[in-house]
Enzyme design. Structure first.
Site, PDB file in Angstrom:
ATOM      1  CG  ASP A 127      -2.019   0.975   1.169  1.00  0.00           C
ATOM      2  OD1 ASP A 127      -2.353   1.432   0.059  1.00  0.00           O
ATOM      3  OD2 ASP A 127      -2.578   1.296   2.229  1.00  0.00           O
ATOM      4  CE1 TYR A 129       0.051   8.469   4.447  1.00  0.00           C
ATOM      5  CE2 TYR A 129       2.260   9.352   4.150  1.00  0.00           C
ATOM      6  CZ  TYR A 129       1.069   9.299   4.844  1.00  0.00           C
ATOM      7  OH  TYR A 129       0.909  10.093   5.956  1.00  0.00           O
ATOM      8  CG  HIS A 134      -4.192  10.264   2.548  1.00  0.00           C
ATOM      9  ND1 HIS A 134      -5.294  10.085   3.366  1.00  0.00           N
ATOM     10  CD2 HIS A 134      -3.312   9.278   2.903  1.00  0.00           C
ATOM     11  CE1 HIS A 134      -5.095   9.048   4.160  1.00  0.00           C
ATOM     12  NE2 HIS A 134      -3.904   8.533   3.899  1.00  0.00           N
ATOM     13  NE  ARG A 143       4.074  12.703  11.063  1.00  0.00           N
ATOM     14  CZ  ARG A 143       3.449  12.113  10.052  1.00  0.00           C
ATOM     15  NH1 ARG A 143       2.915  10.933  10.213  1.00  0.00           N
ATOM     16  NH2 ARG A 143       3.381  12.708   8.880  1.00  0.00           N
ATOM     17  CD  GLU A 198      -6.190   4.749   4.353  1.00  0.00           C
ATOM     18  OE1 GLU A 198      -5.464   3.936   3.723  1.00  0.00           O
ATOM     19  OE2 GLU A 198      -5.749   5.549   5.192  1.00  0.00           O
ATOM     20  CD  GLU A 200      -5.302   2.870  -0.478  1.00  0.00           C
ATOM     21  OE1 GLU A 200      -4.372   2.420  -1.175  1.00  0.00           O
ATOM     22  OE2 GLU A 200      -5.258   2.954   0.758  1.00  0.00           O
ATOM     23  CG  ASP A 232      -5.926   0.220   3.418  1.00  0.00           C
ATOM     24  OD1 ASP A 232      -5.947  -0.868   4.005  1.00  0.00           O
ATOM     25  OD2 ASP A 232      -5.083   1.111   3.652  1.00  0.00           O
ATOM     26  NE  ARG A 236      -8.110   6.456   9.195  1.00  0.00           N
ATOM     27  CZ  ARG A 236      -7.341   6.274   8.135  1.00  0.00           C
ATOM     28  NH1 ARG A 236      -6.103   5.803   8.261  1.00  0.00           N
ATOM     29  NH2 ARG A 236      -7.806   6.543   6.934  1.00  0.00           N
ATOM     30  CD  GLN A 239      -3.458   4.103  10.586  1.00  0.00           C
ATOM     31  OE1 GLN A 239      -4.667   4.171  10.370  1.00  0.00           O
ATOM     32  NE2 GLN A 239      -2.560   4.644   9.793  1.00  0.00           N
ATOM     33  CE  LYS A 252      -3.829   1.949   7.110  1.00  0.00           C
ATOM     34  NZ  LYS A 252      -4.575   2.837   6.199  1.00  0.00           N
ATOM     35  CB  THR A 256      -7.454  -4.912   2.030  1.00  0.00           C
ATOM     36  OG1 THR A 256      -6.618  -4.598   3.148  1.00  0.00           O
ATOM     37  CG2 THR A 256      -7.265  -3.882   0.936  1.00  0.00           C
ATOM     38  CB  THR A 342      -6.097   7.633   1.094  1.00  0.00           C
ATOM     39  OG1 THR A 342      -5.915   6.586   2.040  1.00  0.00           O
ATOM     40  CG2 THR A 342      -7.509   8.176   1.183  1.00  0.00           C
ATOM     41  CD  GLU A 356      -7.436  12.721   3.575  1.00  0.00           C
ATOM     42  OE1 GLU A 356      -7.037  13.661   2.858  1.00  0.00           O
ATOM     43  OE2 GLU A 356      -7.449  11.531   3.180  1.00  0.00           O
TER      44      GLU A 356
END
Lengths: 410, 410
Positions: A127, A129, A134, A143, A198, A200, A232, A236, A239, A252, A256, A342, A356
């Site tokens: 996967d 990114y 995203h 963060r 997600e 994708e 996906d 959260r 995670q 995750k 999937t 994503t 998001e």
């Protein structure tokens, strides 16, 4: 594009698409078919007429009809680009020319009468990114005290390995996962309360490569067979607690989902668009960049379209992702699946995940039935669809990847 | 323990071990064998005598001799615990009782006359991180300005998915990987100059589980068939640049080597030791903890033993790792492989990787030939071995996992 097969104007599967899947009827054997209009054309049955023999002949002269009488696409994918190309070219002829109707009519079955299955035996699942919106949004939310986009992101397609054994076909119900979840500073064990999607796009590898021998971006068309939609699913809260320093794991790996119809790259030729500008200039092994794809996704939450993520914005191309994946000499196997990351444009209308869309749960969305959501509730159904420009001015579709949330076991 | 088969006193494969592997002779078919002394006993040949029929009979009464005439152990592993147990019990009788010699003599082949192959078709590969010394040392070296052990480490077995398709059998040469590497603040593309090993123990899943249904720690013995040695080759410079936020990727995925002989858990019964004390008390789904294993590893670098990592110090047990891996409902498949994480005790004598052994390259080691090393040079060979207490006071071994570094391509 005309065909002797009746195709509704709004069908995602016009005669220019011909995506491949695995179907069965009335509990019978799983076999390869292509979707066309509201029907599927059994390639197992079509091959038995002999009409595909020339296309199936490989460089050794071997005609292996059995690749279509198989429970996954892998045997066909392993035949390589020349056979994929010849079979697709032949199928385009067969569905266009009414003289083939008598031979093939019995190979057609209404799509509603067949069960679709996981189309590939997934070898490794990676996967990526690769959408700036995203990565930036998740960075801000996960963060908050650091720069949202990290220094490596513009230098290479950041990615990780996911769990191949829990890739499931669209329509599979999802049991809400439990785990150790951290919200604010409170660590508890229990069912995820921040269950997310997600949206994708996944790329399916057909032609393998040898250990120690990187694949270049130019090798994309010969190694990658086609594309699917991917959801996906992401917990959260699980995670967030687990992922430093080794990355996402249980957040995750519970499931999937992928769409059942693999759209061949050749069907997406008209959807190719220039890749976005890349600054700084990528390392040599990531050049030439290859193409982007103008795919338009839509995310449906219990019947309400909540976003329309734009795939063409992907910063790293699928060809660059493939080259990066193998740059260290890692080999490819038939059935490898790698997903884009994503798909996200400016929020909220372009968001490919609910983290998001709702800004970490701070901004609920109202569905058409008046209910509000931040993350997934038990019983919720999410369906992702996508369309793309096809040949001859047609619009082709990916079908859908859908799943419904079941309550946690317990 | 006596056997009619001659077994040298120092052999890692006494009659109490009987590890399973895949061998071929003179380019012939790959098939299942057990190692004993300096020989291998072909189970494909032994099964043809009928002497294993009772042991192979499953709960449906089916005797499937073909599980031993297969290119991987997976068909045998899929038979489940009762068949594994019955076959091992029967083999212990057959090698102990000289009356079986006439029937089985022709199934014995000198080990030097066969080629060993990858013993399992690897489904998913997961790598844990469960040694406190390793996590603390890597934390200090990779994140010098933060606490070395992160808050999640004592709460759950931190792990991630690796690349199943690049798991290779011992003896496979390793091409030095290239990539974007960061040393100090200097980012360049090129061959890794911090190529390292990680000495680990891997656990092989035999019995699958269903999606959505976690496996408890008590399920370890019925789901896990046995153990192998693992060398999780690591390019530290590639890893350092790529791994935030999604974890290790190209720094690991170029190759992971495993030993060819899978030691059944039943052969390791005498090696079970209490798990280390765990503080804080783990979440319920990680209890009871299960056992540790008293395995003694040795790391040989070009003929010099540079460390002896102690496996019994592992903080999380293999049973807890399995329960964690499935706690979110992720399913197991036959052939899943999960590794312990780098086996490390106090440095330098207990270090399971060269990053720790040389403190990030600051403290070179001197090999017996007088040469100095910090990371791997082209042409270097690393061989990891391990021993464990076996039944009846014997010592059993894992054989070895070895690999030699070839220069980077290009």
């Amino acid at each position: 594009v005309t065909s002797w097969i009746e195709i509704p104007a709004s069908s995602p599967f016009p005669a220019t698409n011909l995506p491949y899947g695995i179907v069965s009827k009335d509990g019978g054997r799983r076999h390869v078919a292509v979707a066309i209009g509201d029907q599927v054309l059994s390639l197992a049955a079509a091959a038995n007429t002999g009409l595909l023999d020339d296309a199936l002949r490989d460089e050794l002269g071997v005609v292996d009809r059995a690749v279509f009488d198989a429970p996954s696409l892998n045997p066909f994918l392993a035949k390589g680009f020349d056979v994929w190309h010849a079979v697709r070219s032949r199928l385009l002829e067969l569905v266009a020319d009414a003289s083939y109707e008598p031979a093939l009519r019995s190979a057609l079955v209404p799509r509603g009468d067949v069960t679709v299955h996981l189309p590939i035996e997934v070898a490794d699942y990676v996967d990526f990114y690769s959408f700036a919106e995203h990565a930036g949004n998740v960075g801000k939310l996960f963060r908050p005290n650091q720069p949202p986009i990290l220094p490596n992101w513009h230098r290479l397609p950041v990615g990780y390995h996911g769990r191949a054994g829990t890739v499931v076909v669209s329509g599979t119900d999802l049991v809400r996962p439990s785990g150790q979840r951290l919200i604010d500073d409170d660590l508890v064990y229990g069912p995820s309360i921040r269950l997310d999607i997600e949206a994708e796009v996944g790329f399916v590898v057909g032609t393998p490569s040898r250990l120690g021998e990187p694949v270049t971006t130019a090798g994309f068309d010969r190694h990658v067979f086609g594309a699917v939609l991917v959801n996906d699913w992401s917990a959260r809260d699980l995670q967030k607690f687990e992922q430093v320093p080794l990355g996402p794991f249980l957040g995750k790996s519970f499931a999937t989902s992928i769409s059942p119809w693999v759209v061949p790259l050749e069907a997406l030729a008209a959807a190719r668009v220039p890749a976005p500008a890349q600054d700084p200039v990528p390392a040599d092994y990531l050049l030439p960049a290859g193409s982007g794809y103008d795919l338009s996704l839509a995310v449906d939450w219990n019947g309400t379209i909540v976003s329309r993520p734009p795939f063409a914005a992907m910063y790293w191309t699928a060809a660059q992702q493939l080259a990066h994946l193998t740059a260290n000499g890692a080999s490819l196997r038939t059935g490898d699946l790698y997903a884009s990351g994503t798909v996200s444009g400016p929020r909220p209308g372009g968001s490919g995940c609910f983290l998001e869309l709702t800004w970490g749960g701070a901004e609920p969305v109202t569905l058409d039935d008046g209910s509000e959501r931040v993350f997934l509730a038990d019983g919720d159904t999410v369906t992702i669809t996508a369309t793309a420009p096809g040949a001859d001015g047609t619009t082709i579709g990916f079908g859908e990847v859908t799943g419904t949330i079941l309550p946690a076991r317990g």
